[in-house]
Design a protein around this motif. Structure first.
Motif, PDB file in Angstrom:
ATOM      1  N   ARG A 286       0.710  -1.223   0.171  1.00 36.56           N
ATOM      2  CA  ARG A 286      -0.036   0.113   0.100  1.00 36.56           C
ATOM      3  C   ARG A 286       0.849   1.168  -0.008  1.00 36.56           C
ATOM      4  O   ARG A 286       0.538   2.315  -0.700  1.00 36.56           O
ATOM      5  CB  ARG A 286      -0.932  -0.009   1.218  1.00 36.56           C
ATOM      6  CG  ARG A 286      -2.142  -1.133   0.908  1.00 36.56           C
ATOM      7  CD  ARG A 286      -2.943  -0.921   2.192  1.00 36.56           C
ATOM      8  NE  ARG A 286      -3.833  -2.170   2.539  1.00 36.56           N
ATOM      9  CZ  ARG A 286      -5.061  -2.306   1.543  1.00 36.56           C
ATOM     10  NH1 ARG A 286      -5.488  -1.231   0.911  1.00 36.56           N
ATOM     11  NH2 ARG A 286      -5.996  -3.210   1.779  1.00 36.56           N
TER      12      ARG A 286
ATOM     13  N   THR B 225      -5.857   2.399  -3.303  1.00 34.34           N
ATOM     14  CA  THR B 225      -5.601   1.415  -2.499  1.00 34.34           C
ATOM     15  C   THR B 225      -6.817   1.603  -1.280  1.00 34.34           C
ATOM     16  O   THR B 225      -6.944   0.570  -0.660  1.00 34.34           O
ATOM     17  CB  THR B 225      -4.294   1.345  -1.893  1.00 34.34           C
ATOM     18  OG1 THR B 225      -3.960   2.403  -1.117  1.00 34.34           O
ATOM     19  CG2 THR B 225      -3.240   0.826  -2.757  1.00 34.34           C
TER      20      THR B 225
ATOM     21  N   LEU C 263      -5.862  -5.813  -5.919  1.00 37.76           N
ATOM     22  CA  LEU C 263      -6.666  -4.923  -5.158  1.00 37.76           C
ATOM     23  C   LEU C 263      -7.983  -5.143  -5.694  1.00 37.76           C
ATOM     24  O   LEU C 263      -8.398  -4.947  -6.989  1.00 37.76           O
ATOM     25  CB  LEU C 263      -6.225  -3.447  -5.411  1.00 37.76           C
ATOM     26  CG  LEU C 263      -4.804  -3.184  -5.046  1.00 37.76           C
ATOM     27  CD1 LEU C 263      -4.236  -1.743  -5.787  1.00 37.76           C
ATOM     28  CD2 LEU C 263      -4.598  -3.233  -3.631  1.00 37.76           C
TER      29      LEU C 263
END
Length: 390
Positions: A84, A95, A232
């Motif tokens: 991240r 993110t 993600l």
């Protein structure tokens, strides 16, 4: 243009097993630029010395579990934090409000995502498509297990129907262009493969904001041997189903690989956020400098030969560097223009240069893909040999 997927896999394995992974032993050696083995980063990490080194005690990593409070229970918290952080630094992906899933490379995550998006209550498998030229492994990956849930259906541009999963590789492997989804049906789903959306390969114009975005350690920081990728994901149900696939497939992902990768990613981020005067080199800067030089040499050799052509790419402002930058793909999509040469890969093979022919990507045999990310010795010998062709 489609080939039998089993034959494609067999041919690729034969080529890759011959000379990959090692620099050429002599000027007469076979130059193997078929695979995307990112060994160009080897010299960078040698120069970093022990900065990315770790020590793991014999009592560490014994348990299956990394974080039982996370639905992705095999995700190491340190790896998640550093990933991240890296995205925030580069600005190439959103993110916030995303579920992070770790996988054994991006290939496992692609399978997990397709599994998660394929309904189990329909009589026919879900069609999986991608626009030509598509990544050569998509077709065999989708059909290898002959799943009743999904099947490879070829070129997205030719697909007719409302139910599908479209794989969007951007920047594209093999041709290097940024891509968007081709199909727009409300019944369709999209997976974005962003393995090369990093500033050494392409200007970062905006953070990727997709339902499913997949990245990999191998092409971002050059550690293919760690066999790690991450996704993600917006939807919690999809994220849970992807996690379930990996749980059933490999009972999680190596903790050792995640701990190692977390340290290496930290070194990359630290070099930008907390630079060390005695070691000023930075990974993305290193990769871009090297690729600028390589693409210059390749374009000169192609122009001198009169046999081939290469795509032209626009320059754009990169939000990571704040400067105007050109696209420098990890692969060169080489086209044979000379009359009488119908198969570009075969022509180069006759000169001891191994590449991956266009038919693997759904394109014609007059195209072939050349890796730009091998060691200096291999690339320099390739340029020398290519320059001698007329």
């Amino acid at each position: 243009m489609e080939q039998n997927n089993e034959n494609v896999v067999a041919k690729q394995e034969t080529v890759i097993s011959n000379t990959s992974g090692k620099p050429p032993a002599s000027k007469d050696s076979v130059v193997n630029l078929d695979a995307g083995d990112p060994t160009m980063y080897e010299s960078f990490w040698k120069g970093m010395g022990d900065q990315g080194a770790i020590t793991i005690s014999s009592s560490q990593t014994i348990s299956y579990f990394s974080d039982v409070t996370n639905f992705c229970w095999f995700l190491e918290p340190e790896f998640a934090r550093e990933i991240r952080r890296l995205h925030k630094l580069v600005g190439n992906a959103v993110t916030e409000d995303r579920y992070l899933i770790v996988g054994t490379g991006s290939s496992q995550l692609l399978q997990a995502a397709v599994y998660a998006l394929s309904p189990s209550d329909t009589p026919n498998p879900m069609n999986v498509v991608s626009a030509v030229p598509y990544y050569s492994t998509y077709a065999p990956l989708m059909d290898y297990l002959r799943s009743g849930l999904f099947r490879w259906a070829g070129d997205a541009c030719m697909f007719k129907g409302d139910a599908y999963i479209e794989l969007v590789c951007s920047p594209s492997n093999p041709d290097g262009f940024l891509r968007q989804a081709i199909l727009k049906s409300g019944g369709g789903k999209t997976i974005h493969d962003l393995a090369y959306y990093w500033p050494q390969y392409t200007p970062i114009t905006s953070p990727a904001d997709h339902d499913i975005s997949i990245f990999t350690v191998s092409k971002s920081i050059g550690h293919a041997g760690s066999r790690l990728g991450w996704a993600l994901v917006k939807d919690i149900v999809v994220a849970r189903n992807m996690t379930k696939f990996i749980e059933l497939n490999t009972i999680g992902v190596s903790k050792v690989s995640q701990i190692r990768a977390a340290k290496i990613v930290k070194v990359v981020s630290d070099s930008y956020e907390n630079p060390i005067p005695e070691n000023p080199d930075k990974l993305f800067d290193f990769g871009r400098r090297l690729l600028v030089n390589r693409w210059k040499k390749l374009r000169e050799a192609v122009k001198a030969s009169g046999i081939f052509s290469l795509p032209e790419f626009p320059s754009e402002t990169c939000k990571f560097t704040g400067e105007k930058a050109e696209t420098l793909p990890a692969f060169a999509w080489l086209k044979c223009e000379k009359e009488g040469i119908e198969d570009c890969a075969s022509f180069l093979r006759s000169h001891k240069i191994l590449t991956r022919g266009g038919s693997y990507f759904g394109a014609g045999p007059n195209y072939t893909r050349v890796s730009m990310i091998d060691r200096d010795e291999t690339f320099d010998l390739f340029i020398e040999r290519l320059s001698s062709l007329h």
